[in-house]
Design a protein around this motif. Structure first.
Motif, mmCIF file in Angstrom:
data_model
loop_
_atom_site.group_PDB
_atom_site.id
_atom_site.type_symbol
_atom_site.label_atom_id
_atom_site.label_comp_id
_atom_site.label_asym_id
_atom_site.label_seq_id
_atom_site.Cartn_x
_atom_site.Cartn_y
_atom_site.Cartn_z
ATOM 1 N N ASN A 1 0.907 -1.272 0.086
ATOM 2 C CA ASN A 1 -0.071 0.023 -0.033
ATOM 3 C C ASN A 1 0.906 1.373 -0.121
ATOM 4 N N LYS A 2 1.368 1.682 -0.953
ATOM 5 C CA LYS A 2 2.217 2.691 -1.098
ATOM 6 C C LYS A 2 1.456 4.124 -1.161
ATOM 7 N N ARG A 3 0.426 3.922 -1.443
ATOM 8 C CA ARG A 3 -0.217 5.320 -1.229
ATOM 9 C C ARG A 3 -0.389 5.776 0.046
ATOM 10 N N SER A 4 -0.888 4.866 0.947
ATOM 11 C CA SER A 4 -0.879 5.261 2.428
ATOM 12 C C SER A 4 0.215 5.639 2.946
ATOM 13 N N GLN A 5 1.437 4.791 2.570
ATOM 14 C CA GLN A 5 2.638 4.795 2.860
ATOM 15 C C GLN A 5 3.321 6.312 2.478
ATOM 16 N N ALA A 6 2.780 6.649 1.302
ATOM 17 C CA ALA A 6 3.311 8.118 1.027
ATOM 18 C C ALA A 6 2.446 9.324 1.867
ATOM 19 N N VAL A 7 1.315 8.857 2.181
ATOM 20 C CA VAL A 7 0.615 9.884 3.320
ATOM 21 C C VAL A 7 1.350 9.865 4.698
ATOM 22 N N MET A 8 1.773 8.847 4.863
ATOM 23 C CA MET A 8 2.417 8.859 6.387
ATOM 24 C C MET A 8 3.981 9.520 6.200
ATOM 25 N N ALA A 9 4.404 9.633 4.967
ATOM 26 C CA ALA A 9 5.825 10.243 5.006
ATOM 27 C C ALA A 9 5.290 11.835 4.889
ATOM 28 N N ARG A 10 4.179 12.168 3.875
ATOM 29 C CA ARG A 10 3.681 13.597 4.151
ATOM 30 C C ARG A 10 3.408 14.021 5.468
ATOM 31 N N LEU A 11 2.915 13.056 6.173
ATOM 32 C CA LEU A 11 2.385 13.532 7.683
ATOM 33 C C LEU A 11 3.754 13.421 8.497
ATOM 34 N N ASN A 12 4.987 13.269 8.163
ATOM 35 C CA ASN A 12 6.051 12.953 9.019
ATOM 36 C C ASN A 12 5.853 11.920 10.194
ATOM 37 N N LEU A 13 5.358 10.721 9.870
ATOM 38 C CA LEU A 13 5.442 9.847 11.118
ATOM 39 C C LEU A 13 6.668 9.026 10.822
#
Length: 176
Positions: free
Chosen positions: A134-146
Motif C-alpha cells: 500500500n504505497k499510497r498510504s505509506q506516502a501519506v504517512m511520509a507527508r505527515l512526517n510519521l
C-alpha cells in the motif's frame, strides 16, 4: 466538525451510511484489505466508528468536500488489546472513494484529525500502519512526517481469515 481549507470532517450520521457502504463495496478501494466487504460488515464498521466517538472522543471522521459530497474517512480509532496484535493503542487511518484519490485529501484530513486528537484530546502515542504494497498510504504517512517503527510490524488475520502484514509508523511526540 473540523474544517480544513478544502474539506469538512463530520461526526457520523445516517446520511453517511449509503456512501460508506458503497465505498467498502468497491474492490479497488478495498484491495489493500483483501477485497470488498458486504453490507453487514460495513454496517458493523459504521457502528464501531459511532461508538468510538461516543466512548473515547475520537473516531474516524466522515470527510466531505465543501459541496457536501462524501469523499471517505480519516481519523484516530482506539484498538483494544483483545482484537489487535499490538495490544491496546490508538491508530490513525483513512480510506477514500476512488474518485478522491490523488488529490491530497488523505493527508489534509488525517493531519486535521491528528491535530484534534493531540491538541484537544491530549493523546500522546498514536500509531499508523499499512500493508507493504500500500504505497499510497505509506506516502501519506511520509507527508505527515510519521516515524517508521519496524520493531512493531505485525501479522494479523483479515475478516476473511487471510494473513495481513502491517508495517508500523508512529506519530511524532511533537506533531504539528
Amino acid at each position: 466538525m473540523i474544517e480544513t481549507p478544502r474539506l469538512r470532517l463530520h461526526r457520523w450520521d445516517d446520511r453517511h451510511r449509503a456512501p460508506f457502504a458503497a465505498m467498502h463495496a468497491d474492490p479497488e478501494v478495498m484491495a489493500d484489505l483483501g477485497g470488498p466487504i458486504g453490507p453487514p460488515e460495513s454496517q458493523a464498521k459504521f457502528a464501531r466508528y459511532v461508538a468510538a466517538e461516543r466512548d473515547h472522543g475520537v473516531s474516524r471522521w466522515a470527510v466531505e468536500g465543501r459541496d457536501g459530497a462524501f469523499l471517505g474517512y480519516a481519523g484516530v480509532m482506539p484498538r483494544s488489546s483483545n482484537d489487535h496484535p499490538l495490544g491496546a493503542h490508538f491508530e490513525v487511518g483513512w480510506r477514500f472513494v476512488r474518485l478522491a484519490w490523488g488529490q491530497g485529501y488523505a493527508t489534509e484530513s488525517a493531519r486535521a484529525a491528528l491535530l484534534h486528537a493531540v491538541d484537544r484530546i491530549g493523546m500522546r502515542e498514536i500509531l499508523s500502519y499499512a500493508s507493504p504494497d500500500n504505497k499510497r498510504s505509506q506516502a501519506v504517512m511520509a507527508r505527515l512526517n510519521l516515524i517508521r517503527d519496524p520493531a512493531r510490524d505485525f501479522v494479523t488475520l483479515t475478516s476473511r481469515g487471510e494473513a495481513w502484514r502491517g508495517l508500523v509508523w508512529v506519530v511524532p511526540s511533537r506533531f504539528s
